[in-house]
Design a protein around this motif. Structure first.
Motif, PDB file in Angstrom:
ATOM      1  N   ILE A 269       0.927  -1.201  -0.041  1.00 53.14           N
ATOM      2  CA  ILE A 269      -0.012   0.033   0.036  1.00 53.14           C
ATOM      3  C   ILE A 269       1.011   1.252   0.028  1.00 53.14           C
ATOM      4  O   ILE A 269       0.738   2.279  -0.854  1.00 53.14           O
TER       5      ILE A 269
ATOM      6  N   ILE B   4       3.907   1.641  -0.905  1.00 52.16           N
ATOM      7  CA  ILE B   4       4.721   1.804  -2.275  1.00 52.16           C
ATOM      8  C   ILE B   4       3.645   2.367  -3.457  1.00 52.16           C
ATOM      9  O   ILE B   4       3.970   3.138  -4.066  1.00 52.16           O
ATOM     10  N   PHE B   5       2.400   1.680  -3.437  1.00 56.08           N
ATOM     11  CA  PHE B   5       1.538   2.336  -4.408  1.00 56.08           C
ATOM     12  C   PHE B   5       1.398   3.775  -4.076  1.00 56.08           C
ATOM     13  O   PHE B   5       1.170   4.369  -5.277  1.00 56.08           O
TER      14      PHE B   5
ATOM     15  N   LEU C 163       4.077   5.702  -5.569  1.00 54.91           N
ATOM     16  CA  LEU C 163       4.208   5.635  -7.253  1.00 54.91           C
ATOM     17  C   LEU C 163       2.812   6.531  -7.416  1.00 54.91           C
ATOM     18  O   LEU C 163       3.008   7.164  -8.503  1.00 54.91           O
ATOM     19  N   LEU C 164       1.965   6.650  -6.812  1.00 53.74           N
ATOM     20  CA  LEU C 164       0.746   7.338  -7.437  1.00 53.74           C
ATOM     21  C   LEU C 164       1.179   8.958  -7.363  1.00 53.74           C
ATOM     22  O   LEU C 164       0.735   9.572  -8.167  1.00 53.74           O
TER      23      LEU C 164
ATOM     24  N   ARG D 268       4.127   9.998  -7.201  1.00 59.93           N
ATOM     25  CA  ARG D 268       5.102  10.320  -8.087  1.00 59.93           C
ATOM     26  C   ARG D 268       4.488  10.717  -9.455  1.00 59.93           C
ATOM     27  O   ARG D 268       4.661  11.676 -10.304  1.00 59.93           O
ATOM     28  N   LEU D 269       3.449   9.642  -9.821  1.00 58.51           N
ATOM     29  CA  LEU D 269       2.669   9.879 -11.196  1.00 58.51           C
ATOM     30  C   LEU D 269       1.991  11.318 -11.171  1.00 58.51           C
ATOM     31  O   LEU D 269       1.917  12.123 -12.234  1.00 58.51           O
ATOM     32  N   ALA D 270       1.396  11.685  -9.905  1.00 55.29           N
ATOM     33  CA  ALA D 270       0.549  12.709  -9.943  1.00 55.29           C
ATOM     34  C   ALA D 270       1.464  13.847 -10.006  1.00 55.29           C
ATOM     35  O   ALA D 270       1.123  14.880 -10.934  1.00 55.29           O
TER      36      ALA D 270
ATOM     37  N   LEU E   5       4.418  13.957 -11.825  1.00 56.70           N
ATOM     38  CA  LEU E   5       4.848  13.786 -13.130  1.00 56.70           C
ATOM     39  C   LEU E   5       3.716  14.466 -14.284  1.00 56.70           C
ATOM     40  O   LEU E   5       3.908  15.450 -14.876  1.00 56.70           O
ATOM     41  N   GLN E   6       2.555  14.004 -13.907  1.00 65.67           N
ATOM     42  CA  GLN E   6       1.409  14.196 -15.111  1.00 65.67           C
ATOM     43  C   GLN E   6       0.625  15.310 -14.689  1.00 65.67           C
ATOM     44  O   GLN E   6       0.018  15.921 -15.588  1.00 65.67           O
ATOM     45  N   VAL E   7       0.532  15.829 -13.350  1.00 67.20           N
ATOM     46  CA  VAL E   7      -0.325  16.808 -13.098  1.00 67.20           C
ATOM     47  C   VAL E   7       0.379  18.032 -12.579  1.00 67.20           C
ATOM     48  O   VAL E   7       0.307  19.025 -13.209  1.00 67.20           O
TER      49      VAL E   7
ATOM     50  N   TYR F  58       2.954  18.625 -15.355  1.00 67.66           N
ATOM     51  CA  TYR F  58       2.382  18.679 -16.479  1.00 67.66           C
ATOM     52  C   TYR F  58       2.966  19.633 -17.701  1.00 67.66           C
ATOM     53  O   TYR F  58       3.464  19.357 -18.775  1.00 67.66           O
TER      54      TYR F  58
ATOM     55  N   TYR G 228       6.661  19.487 -18.559  1.00 66.22           N
ATOM     56  CA  TYR G 228       7.104  18.306 -19.644  1.00 66.22           C
ATOM     57  C   TYR G 228       6.357  18.623 -20.855  1.00 66.22           C
ATOM     58  O   TYR G 228       7.177  18.121 -21.940  1.00 66.22           O
ATOM     59  N   TRP G 229       5.337  19.094 -20.767  1.00 63.10           N
ATOM     60  CA  TRP G 229       4.620  19.309 -22.155  1.00 63.10           C
ATOM     61  C   TRP G 229       5.408  20.284 -22.925  1.00 63.10           C
ATOM     62  O   TRP G 229       5.829  19.926 -24.147  1.00 63.10           O
TER      63      TRP G 229
ATOM     64  N   TYR H 275       8.837  11.934 -21.098  1.00 61.82           N
ATOM     65  CA  TYR H 275       8.496  13.048 -22.047  1.00 61.82           C
ATOM     66  C   TYR H 275       7.263  12.309 -22.637  1.00 61.82           C
ATOM     67  O   TYR H 275       6.158  12.993 -23.318  1.00 61.82           O
TER      68      TYR H 275
ATOM     69  N   LEU I 143       4.967  10.414 -20.306  1.00 59.93           N
ATOM     70  CA  LEU I 143       3.937  10.427 -19.121  1.00 59.93           C
ATOM     71  C   LEU I 143       3.635  11.940 -18.701  1.00 59.93           C
ATOM     72  O   LEU I 143       2.540  12.331 -18.760  1.00 59.93           O
ATOM     73  N   GLY I 144       4.541  12.786 -18.821  1.00 62.30           N
ATOM     74  CA  GLY I 144       4.324  14.062 -18.595  1.00 62.30           C
ATOM     75  C   GLY I 144       3.324  14.779 -19.325  1.00 62.30           C
ATOM     76  O   GLY I 144       2.375  15.346 -18.727  1.00 62.30           O
ATOM     77  N   PRO I 145       3.391  15.066 -20.616  1.00 62.74           N
ATOM     78  CA  PRO I 145       2.755  15.618 -21.271  1.00 62.74           C
ATOM     79  C   PRO I 145       1.341  14.896 -21.395  1.00 62.74           C
ATOM     80  O   PRO I 145       0.266  15.455 -22.071  1.00 62.74           O
TER      81      PRO I 145
ATOM     82  N   GLY J 285      -0.673  14.438 -19.108  1.00 61.23           N
ATOM     83  CA  GLY J 285      -1.375  15.081 -18.048  1.00 61.23           C
ATOM     84  C   GLY J 285      -2.654  14.507 -17.502  1.00 61.23           C
ATOM     85  O   GLY J 285      -2.311  13.055 -17.173  1.00 61.23           O
TER      86      GLY J 285
ATOM     87  N   PHE K  81      -3.248  10.631 -16.303  1.00 59.23           N
ATOM     88  CA  PHE K  81      -3.095  10.319 -14.769  1.00 59.23           C
ATOM     89  C   PHE K  81      -4.249   9.269 -14.631  1.00 59.23           C
ATOM     90  O   PHE K  81      -4.212   8.360 -13.937  1.00 59.23           O
TER      91      PHE K  81
ATOM     92  N   MET L  57      -3.542   1.135 -12.053  1.00 57.45           N
ATOM     93  CA  MET L  57      -2.661   0.818 -11.080  1.00 57.45           C
ATOM     94  C   MET L  57      -3.791   0.343  -9.794  1.00 57.45           C
ATOM     95  O   MET L  57      -3.408  -0.711  -9.075  1.00 57.45           O
TER      96      MET L  57
ATOM     97  N   PHE M  68      -3.764  -3.057  -7.741  1.00 59.15           N
ATOM     98  CA  PHE M  68      -3.932  -3.142  -6.382  1.00 59.15           C
ATOM     99  C   PHE M  68      -4.895  -4.221  -5.974  1.00 59.15           C
ATOM    100  O   PHE M  68      -4.858  -4.913  -4.976  1.00 59.15           O
TER     101      PHE M  68
ATOM    102  N   LEU N 297       5.267  -3.190  -9.404  1.00 59.44           N
ATOM    103  CA  LEU N 297       5.799  -2.077  -8.574  1.00 59.44           C
ATOM    104  C   LEU N 297       7.210  -1.799  -9.285  1.00 59.44           C
ATOM    105  O   LEU N 297       7.535  -0.633  -9.369  1.00 59.44           O
TER     106      LEU N 297
ATOM    107  N   THR O 215       8.451   5.588 -14.263  1.00 61.16           N
ATOM    108  CA  THR O 215       8.281   7.009 -13.537  1.00 61.16           C
ATOM    109  C   THR O 215       9.591   7.659 -13.035  1.00 61.16           C
ATOM    110  O   THR O 215       9.575   8.670 -12.553  1.00 61.16           O
TER     111      THR O 215
END
Lengths: 601, 371
Positions: free
Chosen positions: A17, A19-20, A23-24, A26-28, A30-32, A35, A38-39, B241, B243-245, B247, B281, B288, B292, B326, B333
Motif C-alpha cells: 500500500i 509503495i502504491f 508511485l501514485l 510520483r505519477l501525479a 509528473l502528470q499533473v 504537466y 514536461y509538455w 516525455y 508521461l508528463g505531456p 496530463g 493520469f 494501478m 492493487f 511495482l 516513472t
C-alpha cells in the motif's frame, strides 16, 4: 495457519500500500503538477536523428583516371517540430525551391512512418537559396539545411552509358527482386543508381549511412549533439576501361556522326563501338552516341526523351542492328567445319547467282571470278557465301550463329540491359510471320542480311572469338573493387562461358582471310599502310527503304596484332555508308592508332 | 490449523474478483499493445497487427492454462516439485545450447523448437515459488535452523539467479530474488537471520553493481537522466516525455507520439508510459488500482488459506505480480533504476503472460478452499 505467517503477510500488504501511494504521488507529480513543464519540454525540445548520407564509392578508369566522385552540396529538408508542418513555411519553400506545394506534401506523406526524420525536399540547391533560408529561419521554423554528398561525373558525358546516373526514382522490378534475393535493402525515395554501373553496382557503391542524434529547439536548429555514428563510405570501382582509348573512341564516333549529319545524311545520328581484350573479355572501351550528361540528367530529361537518336539507350548492348558482311566469318566457319568447302576449294563468281527462282548479285555487281575462301573473305564476295549458305543450310548456319554468341546475351553483368538480338532461323520466321522458310532466304542469311540482328557487343565478342580461337569470355567492365580503407574487396577473374569445338586449322584459315582484308585488293585496303598487322572485316548492312536511297549501316570489325591479338573491336555507324564509302573504317583506324600509339599523319 | 488434503466436495467457487481483474487487465493490455506497436510493427515487419495477433494468441493460451490450474487441486503441486526443478534447470541450460537457444539483441533469453520462442526464466519463477512454498511448509522444518530451512531455497534461487543473470536478464533475476525472499520472510525466518543475510549479501550486491562502470552509470542514471540523455538516461527521458505531456486526461487513445521511435519497443517494458501518455493520469491510476485489487485479493487468499503450503504459495504468486508491477511502474516513472522488467498482463509477452496467468489460476484454486 501460523500466527507469525499471518503477521508477516500483513506487513507486506502495508508495504505494498505504501509503495502504491508513493508511485501514485510520483505519477501525479509528473502528470499533473509538472504537466506544463514536461509538455513544453517534450514539444519544444526534441531529440532528432539527422542521417548523414554515406559518400558513394568512387569510380576510376584502369589507368587511375577519376571518373565519378562526390562533392558537397546543400540539401533543404523539413523537420516536424511536434506541431505538424507549417502551411506558411511550405508555401514559402514551394516558391523558393520552385516546387509544387502538392509535391512537398507528397514527400511529407511518403515519410509518414518515419516522421521523426527530416524530409528531404531538394538536393543540391544554390548558395543563394541557402542564404535566403538562413536569413529567414526564425520566420519559417523547421527548415533545415544539410550538407550532403552529391554525385559528380567528372568528365560530364564521358562514358555516360557505362557509368549511368543517379535518381530518386524507382528501380526496375526485376532489379528490386534481385536485390531482395541477395538481401540488399534499398529505401524508396532515396537516391539510387538508375542505369549502368550506378544501378548494377548499387549495393557495393552505396555505403552505410550514419547519423547524429541532436536535440533541436523550436525552430528546428540543432542545439546539442549527442551521439554521432560515422557513415561508412561505399566501395570504389576500378574499371577495365582505358580512359585515353575511350576518349579516342568517343571523339571519333562523335566526329563521324557530326560529319554525316552535316553532309545532309538525314538518317545518320547513331553510332557505337566496343573494344575488348580477346585474351580475357575485359572491355577497354565502350562508347556510343548520342549520350546524356549524368550530372544534369533530370533537368535534361524532357529533351533527352524527345531526341530521335535516343540518348537514353545504350546502343552497345540495348540495341541490335543488321550486321551485313561482318557476319561472313560465321558462314565461313560453318562451311569449313561442316565440310562444305576446303581451304583450297573454289567457287566462281560471275556477278550474279540464280537459285530457287531468285537472282542475287554480288555487292554493286562486282565480278570476282574464281576464288577460294581466303579471297572470298578478303573481297567480301557475296556469291561465294550465298553458295556456302546453300550448301550448309539455314539450320546449320543458325547453329553456328549461336555458337558465336548471337541470339542471346553474351553475359555482360557489370551493367544491366543486354539484349539478345535475333538469329535468322526457321523458328524465328515462323513465329514472326507464320510462314515457312524459303531456301532463297538462306542466301541472304549467309551474308548477314535476312533477320539477323546483333548488338555491337555481340559483334565485338564474336570478333574476339575468331581472334582467340573460339573462346567466349564473359565481357566485364569492373576490374576490381576496393573499400574505403584501400583493401581489395573483389578482383575480376576471366570467365570462360563457352568454347567452340572446331578444327584448329579452320580458325587459322579464317584468321588468314581476315588478315587479307587489310591488304591491297581487300575491302579494307585503306588499312594496308598500317604498321601493325590487323585482321579485319568490313560490313555494309543494306537497309531496304521505300525509295531505295537510304544509306546502309557501316560496320567494321578487327583484331590486332594478327599474331598475338591484344584487342578486338567492332564499330557500327548507323546509316554511315553514304557516297563517301565506309565511315566505320576510319573510326577503327583511329582506335588502333591510339591503342598502338602510332602517330597520325 | 487444518491439514490437506481436503475432500473435493468441500470446494467453493473460486474468487471471481481475481478472475475478472485478470480478464480486464489482459483485455486492456491487448488494446494497449496494439496501440503502442502498430506503427513500428508496420514499418519493421510490414504487418501492423503482428503484436496484436501474438498477444491475442498468448492470452488465449493463458486462459486455457488458467482454467487448468484453477481446477488443479493445489496440493498436487507438491508432488511435481522435483520434476519442476529438474525441468527448470534443464531449460535454463538449453538457452545456451546453439540451435535451441535464440540470441536477440545480444541476450540469450529464449529457446525455440522452430515455432514460437519461450523464455525459460518465466517458468523458473513459478517453479521456484512452488518449491520454496512446498519446502518451507514441510512438517519437520524448523525455521530457527537456517542451514536446514531458508538456506535450501536460497541456494536453488541463487543458482537460477546466476543462470538468468548471465543471459543477461537483470530484471527477471531481481524479481525472482525478491519474490523468493518474500516467501522466506513470510515463512517466518527469524529477524536475526534476516539481518545477517542482508549484511552478508550487501557487499556482494555492491561489488556487482560497481564492478562495471557502465552498470553503475545505468543504475544511477535515473537520478539524473539528463546527465547522459542518449545512452543510459535515454529511455527514462523518453518515458518522462511520454508521461508528463499525458496530463490528467491523456492525449487520446492511439495518439501517443513517444511510441513513434522515441521510446524503443513501446509495447514491452515501457508500455505504462504510453498508457500514461494516451490515457493520462486517470488512465494510469485506473490500471494501478486494478493491480492493487488483484494484489489485495491475492494476499487475502493467502491469509485465509487452509494450510501453510497454500498460504505460502498464494503469497509467492501474489508477491511475484506485486514485485513486477511495482518495479515496472517505478522504472517508467523514473523512481528506481532501469531494470528491464515487463508489466504483468499488459506488456507484450509470450511465455511471461502465459505463466503469470497460470499462477493466477493457482491462486484461484487456493481461494476455493479458503476458510
Amino acid at each position: 495457519m501460523d500466527k507469525k505467517m499471518l503477521q508477516r503477510t500483513r506487513i507486506f500488504i502495508y508495504l505494498v500500500i505504501v509503495i502504491f501511494i508513493v508511485l501514485l504521488l510520483r505519477l501525479a507529480f509528473l502528470q499533473v503538477y509538472r504537466y506544463e513543464y514536461y509538455w513544453a519540454r517534450a514539444e519544444k525540445n526534441r531529440l532528432r536523428i539527422l542521417p548523414i548520407t554515406a559518400p558513394r564509392g568512387e569510380i576510376f578508369a584502369r589507368d587511375g583516371e577519376q571518373l565519378v566522385t562526390n562533392r558537397p552540396g546543400f540539401t533543404v529538408s523539413l523537420v516536424d517540430l511536434g506541431q505538424g508542418y507549417n502551411e506558411n513555411t511550405i508555401t514559402y519553400l514551394s516558391r523558393l525551391l520552385a516546387m509544387d506545394e502538392a509535391e512537398i506534401w507528397q514527400k511529407i506523406d511518403s515519410q509518414f512512418y518515419r516522421r521523426y526524420l527530416p524530409v528531404r525536399l531538394k538536393t543540391d540547391v544554390s548558395m543563394e537559396t541557402v542564404s535566403k533560408i538562413a536569413e529567414r529561419r526564425l520566420e519559417y521554423p523547421g527548415v533545415l539545411i544539410e550538407v550532403q554528398p552529391i554525385r559528380n561525373y567528372v568528365h560530364g558525358k564521358f562514358l555516360a552509358h557505362v557509368l549511368g546516373y543517379m535518381g530518386e526514382g524507382v528501380v526496375p522490378p526485376w532489379v528490386e527482386e534481385h536485390w531482395e534475393e541477395t538481401g540488399y535493402e534499398y529505401q524508396q525515395g532515396e537516391p539510387v543508381g538508375q542505369a549502368g554501373l550506378e544501378l548494377a553496382w548499387e549495393p557495393l557503391l552505396r555505403g552505410e549511412d550514419g547519423g547524429i542524434q541532436v536535440e533541436v529547439n523550436s525552430t528546428g536548429q540543432a542545439i546539442g549533439e549527442f551521439e554521432r555514428v560515422e557513415p561508412k563510405p561505399g566501395h570504389d570501382l576500378y574499371l577495365t576501361i582505358d580512359a585515353s582509348l575511350q576518349l579516342v573512341v568517343e571523339e571519333a564516333l562523335n566526329e563521324t556522326v557530326e560529319d554525316l549529319m552535316a553532309g545532309n545524311n538525314r538518317y545518320a545520328g547513331e553510332a557505337a563501338a566496343v573494344v575488348l581484350d580477346p585474351r580475357c573479355g575485359a572491355i577497354l572501351a565502350m562508347a556510343d552516341t548520342p549520350v546524356y550528361n549524368p550530372n544534369t540528367f533530370s533537368e535534361d530529361f524532357p529533351i533527352l526523351e524527345q531526341d530521335p537518336h535516343r540518348p537514353l539507350v545504350n546502343k552497345v548492348i540495348e540495341e541490335h542492328y543488321p550486321v551485313g558482311s561482318t557476319f561472313k566469318m560465321v558462314t565461313a566457319m560453318a562451311a569449313l567445319q561442316e565440310g562444305a568447302i576446303t581451304k583450297e576449294g573454289r567457287v566462281f563468281c560471275g556477278g550474279t547467282i540464280t537459285r530457287y527462282n531468285a537472282t542475287k548479285s554480288c555487292f554493286r555487281g562486282t565480278v570476282h571470278g574464281s576464288l577460294n575462301i581466303l579471297q572470298a573473305l578478303q573481297r567480301s564476295c557475296n556469291i561465294f557465301f550465298y553458295e556456302m549458305g546453300l550448301r550448309v543450310g539455314v539450320d546449320t548456319l543458325a547453329h553456328y550463329c549461336r555458337e558465336f554468341g548471337f541470339g542471346s546475351p553474351v553475359g555482360l553483368t557489370d551493367i544491366f540491359g543486354e539484349k539478345k538480338g535475333i538469329v535468322a532461323s526457321r523458328e524465328f520466321k515462323r513465329n514472326l510471320y507464320q510462314e515457312a522458310w524459303y531456301p532463297a532466304e538462306t542466301m541472304d542469311a549467309a551474308i548477314g542480311q535476312s533477320f539477323h540482328s546483333i548488338t555491337p557487343l555481340q559483334l565485338a565478342n564474336y570478333t574476339a572469338m575468331v581472334a582467340n580461337g573460339g573462346i567466349h569470355y564473359r565481357p566485364y567492365l569492373v576490374e576490381k573493387v576496393v573499400d574505403c580503407e584501400g583493401n581489395l574487396v573483389m578482383v575480376a577473374e576471366p570467365e570462360v562461358l563457352h568454347k567452340m569445338e572446331v578444327e584448329q586449322a579452320h580458325w587459322e584459315t579464317i584468321q588468314q582471310g581476315m588478315s587479307l582484308v587489310t591488304t591491297p585488293g581487300g575491302t579494307g585496303a585503306r588499312m594496308a599502310d598500317f604498321p601493325v598487322k590487323v585482321a579485319a572485316k568490313t560490313g555494309t548492312a543494306q537497309v531496304v527503304g521505300r525509295d531505295g536511297s537510304i544509306p546502309a549501316h557501316s560496320l567494321f570489325v578487327a583484331y590486332a596484332p594478327f599474331e598475338e591479338p591484344e584487342i578486338a573491336l567492332a564499330v557500327f555507324i548507323k546509316h554511315g555508308e553514304d557516297w563517301r564509302g565506309s565511315t566505320s573504317l576510319p573510326v577503327a583506324r583511329k582506335i588502333l592508332e591510339a591503342y598502338f600509339q602510332i602517330p597520325t599523319d | 490449523m487444518r491439514k490437506a488434503p481436503i475432500k473435493q466436495e468441500l470446494r467453493k467457487p473460486p474468487d471471481f474478483t481475481i478472475f475478472f481483474t485478470v480478464l480486464i487487465l489482459t483485455a486492456f493490455g491487448l488494446v494497449m499493445v496494439f496501440s503502442a506497436s502498430y506503427i513500428t510493427a508496420l514499418e519493421s515487419r510490414g504487418d501492423a497487427f503482428f503484436f496484436l495477433r501474438r498477444q491475442a494468441f498468448w492470452i488465449g493460451l493463458g486462459l486455457v492454462g488458467m482454467y487448468f490450474t484453477t481446477n488443479f487441486s493445489y496440493w498436487k503441486w507438491r508432488k511435481v516439485v522435483p520434476l519442476m526443478l529438474l525441468v527448470n534447470f534443464l531449460l535454463l541450460l538449453c538457452v545456451f545450447i546453439p540451435g535451441l537457444g535464440v540470441e536477440t539483441g545480444g541476450a540469450r533469453r529464449w529457446i525455440t523448437l522452430g515455432g514460437p520462442t519461450v523464455q525459460p526464466a518465466e517458468f523458473t519463477k513459478l517453479a521456484l515459488i512452488v518449491f520454496a512454498a512446498a519446502f518451507l511448509s514441510k512438517k519437520n522444518i524448523n525455521m530457527q535452523d537456517f542451514w536446514r530451512s531458508s538456506f535450501v531455497p536460497l541456494v536453488m534461487t541463487g543458482c537460477s539467479f546466476l543462470l538468468i543473470l548471465v543471459q543477461p536478464d537483470l530484471g527477471t533475476s531481481v524479481a525472482l530474488a525478491m519474490t523468493i525472499g518474500i516467501i522466506i520472510f513470510a515463512a517466518g525466518i527469524p529477524w536475526k537471520q534476516l539481518f545477517y543475510l542482508i549484511i552478508f549479501s550487501l557487499p556482494l550486491m555492491l561489488y556487482f553493481s560497481l564492478s562495471e562502470k557502465y552498470r553503475m552509470q545505468r543504475i544511477f542514471s535515473f537520478l539524473d537522466p539528463w546527465a547522459d540523455p542518449l545512452d543510459t538516461g535515454y529511455q527514462i527521458i523518453q518515458s518522462l516525455y511520454a508521461l508528463g505531456p499525458g496530463g490528467l486526461f491523456g492525449v487520446g487513445l492511439g495518439r501517443s507520439r513517444q511510441k513513434l521511435y522515441y521510446l524503443p519497443e513501446p509495447q514491452n517494458d515501457f508500455i505504462f508510459s504510453i498508457i500514461g501518455e494516451e490515457l493520462g493520469f486517470l488512465g494510469a491510476v485506473t490500471i494501478m488500482l486494478l493491480f492493487f485489487v488483484l494484489i489485495w485479493r491475492g494476499f487475502k487468499t493467502s491469509l485465509l488459506a487452509p494450510d501453510n503450503f497454500s498460504s505460502l504459495l498464494a503469497t509467492g504468486v501474489t508477491a511475484m505480480v506485486a514485485v513486477q508491477t511495482l518495479l515496472n511502474i517505478g522504472v517508467v516513472t523514473g523512481s528506481i533504476p532501469v531494470t528491464g522488467i515487463n508489466l504483468p498482463f499488459i506488456s507484450a509477452g509470450g511465455s511471461s503472460l502465459f505463466f503469470t496467468m497460470c499462477s493466477m489460476g493457482i491462486l484461484m484454486n487456493i481461494s476455493r478452499y479458503n476458510r
